[in-house]
Design a protein around this motif. Sequence first.
Motif: not given
Length: 171
Positions: A93-97, A99-100, A105-107
């Motif tokens: 879950e932390v890894g997914e966050m 990535q989110k 940031q990129n978007s």
Amino acid sequence: MRKMKSLLIAAAMFFGVSSTAVMAQSKVAHIDVQALMSELPAMKSADAELKKMGEGFEANFKSLITEYQTKVQKYQAEAATAGEIENEKRAKEVGEMEQKIQEFQNSASQQLEQKRMQLLQPIMEKAQAAIKKVAKAKGFDYVMDATVGGGLLVADGPSLLDDVKKELGVK
């Protein structure tokens, strides 16, 4: 061999004199495009809109970071008692966050750049049209950008900045 050398020197001198004569016939002026753009009301409005959009993205980003940090702290505090399966689930879950957050940031960066280009293009086109109009009216063949760092080393000739500002209605 000496004849070839003499011919090359003569040709270089001829072309040097010819290009100097052509340049002497051309009228050149300069304008600090960055200074012009910074004084345009449309530019100030575009900057304000971009700033507002950026602040919105920043608030969302801070919210994501706060949520992420809260979860990480909670999971670290409970890691010893949560069990291996629960810790693996939480790590995922932390890894997914993470990535989110990176995707956000990129978007946000892409959206800001797109909006910037959308807002600046018509302003630049209007400024360029005014520069061309003033240059033509004053009889200049070339107009160089005198913005600091723009490549113009000496700007002692006529500047079109005031005339272009007048053309655009900027005081």
